[in-house]
Design a protein around this motif. Structure first.
Motif, short mmCIF file in Angstrom:
data_model
loop_
_atom_site.label_atom_id
_atom_site.label_comp_id
_atom_site.label_asym_id
_atom_site.label_seq_id
_atom_site.Cartn_x
_atom_site.Cartn_y
_atom_site.Cartn_z
N ALA A 1 5.83 -47.47 41.97
CA ALA A 1 5.71 -46.23 42.41
C ALA A 1 5.15 -46.00 43.88
N GLU B 1 1.52 -38.61 37.37
CA GLU B 1 1.99 -37.27 38.21
C GLU B 1 3.05 -36.63 37.43
N ILE B 2 4.07 -37.37 36.89
CA ILE B 2 5.16 -36.35 36.28
C ILE B 2 4.50 -35.95 34.85
N ASN C 1 2.80 -48.54 38.12
CA ASN C 1 2.40 -47.73 39.41
C ASN C 1 2.47 -48.21 40.55
N TYR D 1 2.80 -36.96 47.52
CA TYR D 1 2.39 -37.95 46.37
C TYR D 1 1.76 -39.05 47.06
N ILE E 1 10.74 -41.08 44.93
CA ILE E 1 10.14 -40.84 46.05
C ILE E 1 8.59 -41.03 45.79
N GLY E 2 8.25 -41.80 44.62
CA GLY E 2 6.97 -42.30 44.42
C GLY E 2 6.26 -41.48 43.61
N ALA E 3 6.53 -40.60 42.63
CA ALA E 3 5.90 -39.86 41.78
C ALA E 3 5.67 -41.08 40.69
N LYS E 4 4.17 -41.12 40.34
CA LYS E 4 3.60 -42.06 39.14
C LYS E 4 3.96 -41.31 37.92
N LYS E 5 3.85 -42.16 36.71
CA LYS E 5 4.11 -41.66 35.42
C LYS E 5 3.18 -40.50 35.25
N LEU F 1 12.00 -37.51 41.91
CA LEU F 1 10.50 -37.52 42.00
C LEU F 1 9.87 -39.12 41.92
N LYS F 2 10.57 -39.70 40.90
CA LYS F 2 10.12 -41.22 40.76
C LYS F 2 10.53 -41.97 42.09
N ASN G 1 7.03 -45.17 47.50
CA ASN G 1 6.64 -43.85 48.14
C ASN G 1 6.34 -44.38 49.43
#
Lengths: 395, 229
Positions: free
Chosen positions: B85, A316-317, B82, B117, A310-314, A307-308, B89
């Motif tokens: 991320a 969001e996790i 961020n 996301y 593919i772009g999940a931010k902290k 997930l990280k 993404n």
């Protein structure tokens, strides 16, 4: 990620772990049900106390011998008259209480009887539903008349009280004519129960039923709630003068207001105790949630890495795992409230008064959510802080 | 055309040192490379050569100890968590050796994730994901979970997920490592086709057969880059 999507993702995860989710929620279910029931029992208990004492005049003061049985220096009618001299006292009545067999139509029932001056009736909300009340004539001429409490009349007649008015009953084998039945008054807090008693004139009780064993108590009505304490002081002074042998020490002076307060207090203490139990259960269940969430995070370490990547931010996790914990606990909370509703008839069966309330439901749910947030936060934070490379490499 | 192409990856003097207790391990030693838009490059090296570390740095999963790294003109070393991320993404599509699909999500849900996301609406994400899966021949498998798919199919779902957001760079780590030879070949054909459509592709592998299929190969050994062509 939009909250709706996040929620969907979380629900997919939860849904595919149904058994684990259910087992995790067990503690929360019990905890929330307990909180819900605590509030219900608290509300029920308070309602019961208030109902019991609703007819009670909080200005009532009762003076009685401190010891049961034979009293060397009993209270007298004279004491009651002397109390009336105080400006703080509206009324003072001596009353005699006893208990014995009350017989009607060969049906015998052990109950209490109370000998009262006739004025006592109007000052204690005793009104007749049938027949008439006792009057001064009865007192003066010592008529052997009795007025029955509603419950006693019911019991003696097996549910058909109207037939008893005009009939004879015997109290401790002495014959009395029933002249009336009082309306139901509920528990007054000052006597066993008016509803279960037979009432006769004071002079009659003294003469026929108790004789020399007569040992009256005096019920005093203060002029107002605020004069109760001064009234008690006046009573104490009077007793010290008139009963020089033992003074006021040998009597107990109770005021109804403080009894009501004590009853409410003990109901509240009971609720608090149960609440403490519920909180402990929730803390334990919260630790269970934390444990499961740690295992979940561990289990999904690689997923978190993905997930990280593919772009999940902290954030969001963190939200994802926190939401998972909160939903698990909220589901537990909802089930707990439902369980609580099922438990209420059971409590009623054991004669525990319980009133379900919105505030109980809300309190239960709020506590379950707080449990989820509080104990879910650390595992979720751990997940959010995972280094993406380590997480991806985790097997 | 290549002469005027935009520089997607501009890495200069990259050093990566891992601190293992008191011992320092230099995994990457002064690595520099430029990758242009539309390139199809294989980074080839044996295990322990530092190629995974290089891939992590190129993919903005990790930051170098020193050096400079510009991704699509953006100074990666200055980016915060961020922002990294967001870069991953929007600018990078990852393809992993073990596919790394989320086991509880269906194929289409897996492919939608990068768009979600990004904050896309569900309907839009669904449309794009469906389109990419169809493109990769998985139009009939949209609602299958990974465990209901073959390895080759799973890797195609993973590739769909990598390209669904139209990234500047597709970064594939041993994409054929867990596939049989037929699926490997298919996967390579897909990468070639994606490259023909204009995608910039970087494959990291130890497999010489993979390297033989492309024009540009970067060799890495002991943390250093050799022989570029």
């Amino acid at each position: 990620m939009k909250i709706k999507q996040l929620l969907k993702l979380v629900l997919i995860n939860i849904y595919q772990n149904k058994v684990r989710t259910f087992l995790t929620t067990l503690g929360v279910i019990v905890g929330t049900a307990t909180i819900f029931l605590v509030v219900a029992i608290g509300a029920g208990g308070e309602a019961q106390v208030n109902e019991q004492y609703s007819k009670l005049n909080v200005g009532t003061i009762i003076v009685m011998p401190a010891q049961r049985g034979k009293v060397v220096d009993p209270l007298t009618e004279k004491d009651a008259e002397l109390f009336m001299a105080s400006d703080n006292i509206a009324h003072a009545f001596p009353i005699l209480q006893g208990s014995g067999d009350i017989n009607y139509n060969n049906f015998s029932f052990n109950s209490s009887f109370i000998a009262i001056p006739p004025e006592y009736q109007e000052n204690n909300n005793l009104t007749v539903q049938q027949g008439r009340a006792l009057d001064d004539e009865d007192e003066k001429k010592k008529h052997k008349y009795a007025v029955l409490g509603a419950e006693l009349a019911n019991t003696l007649t097996d549910g058909n009280p109207s037939e008893i008015v005009g009939s004879n009953i015997s109290i401790n084998r002495r014959k009395f004519e029933v002249i009336g039945i009082f309306n139901r008054v509920g528990d007054t807090g000052s006597h066993s129960s008016y509803d279960d008693s037979a009432f006769i004139a004071y002079s009659v009780g003294e003469k026929y039923l108790l004789g020399t064993r007569a040992n009256p108590i005096i019920t005093v009505q203060a002029t107002g709630l605020e004069t109760v304490q001064s009234a008690i002081n006046d009573i104490t002074n009077t007793l010290n003068e008139t009963h020089r042998m033992g003074g006021a020490e040998q009597f107990r002076i109770l005021d109804a207001g403080s009894r009501l307060a004590a009853a409410q207090e003990s109901a509240r203490t009971m609720s608090l105790l149960l609440l403490a139990v519920a909180v402990v259960v929730l803390i334990v269940s919260g630790i269970g949630i934390m444990n499961v969430m740690f295992v979940t995070v561990k289990e999904r370490t690689k997923e978190i890495g993905t997930l990280k990547a593919i772009g999940a931010k902290k954030r969001e996790i963190l939200s994802q795992f926190l939401l998972e914990a909160v939903i698990i606990s909220l589901v537990g909370g909802l089930l707990g409230v439902i369980l609580g509703f099922f438990a209420i008839p059971l409590l009623k069966y054991f004669e525990l008064p319980a009133l379900p309330s919105i505030s109980g439901i809300l309190l239960g749910l709020i506590f379950s959510v707080i449990t989820g947030v509080f104990f879910g936060f650390y595992p979720a934070w751990k997940a959010a802080e995972l280094n993406p490379i380590d997480a991806l490499r985790y097997e | 055309m290549i002469e005027n192409a935009k520089c997607i990856i501009d890495a200069r003097n990259i050093v990566k040192i891992y601190q293992n207790g008191s011992e320092k391990l230099k995994v990457l030693d002064d690595v520099s490379m430029q990758i242009l838009e539309g390139d199809f490059i294989v980074i080839l090296g044996p295990s322990g050569s530092g190629k995974s570390t290089l891939m992590n740095l190129l993919g903005c999963l990790d930051l170098p100890t020193s050096g400079q790294y510009y991704l699509d003109g953006l100074d990666v070393l200055k980016a915060k968590d961020n922002q990294l991320a967001e870069i991953r993404n929007q600018k990078i599509g990852f393809v992993f050796q073990k596919f790394n699909l989320l086991p509880r999500l269906t194929a289409i849900q897996n492919v939608m994730l990068p768009l979600l996301y990004r904050g896309a609406k569900e309907e839009e994400a669904k449309e794009s994901a469906k389109e990419k899966l169809k493109l990769l021949g998985l139009g009939e498998r949209l609602n299958h979970r990974p465990n209901e798919l073959s390895g080759g199919q799973q890797q195609r779902v993973a590739i769909a997920r990598a390209i669904v957001g139209n990234p500047h760079l597709v970064l594939a780590d041993e994409p054929t490592g867990n596939l049989d030879s037929k699926s490997s070949k298919d996967a390579m054909e897909i990468f070639k086709e994606l490259n023909r459509q204009g995608n910039t592709i970087v494959i990291i592998t130890h497999d010489i057969e993979v390297a033989e299929q492309v024009k540009k190969v970067i060799y890495i050994r002991d943390g250093r880059i050799y022989d570029k062509n």
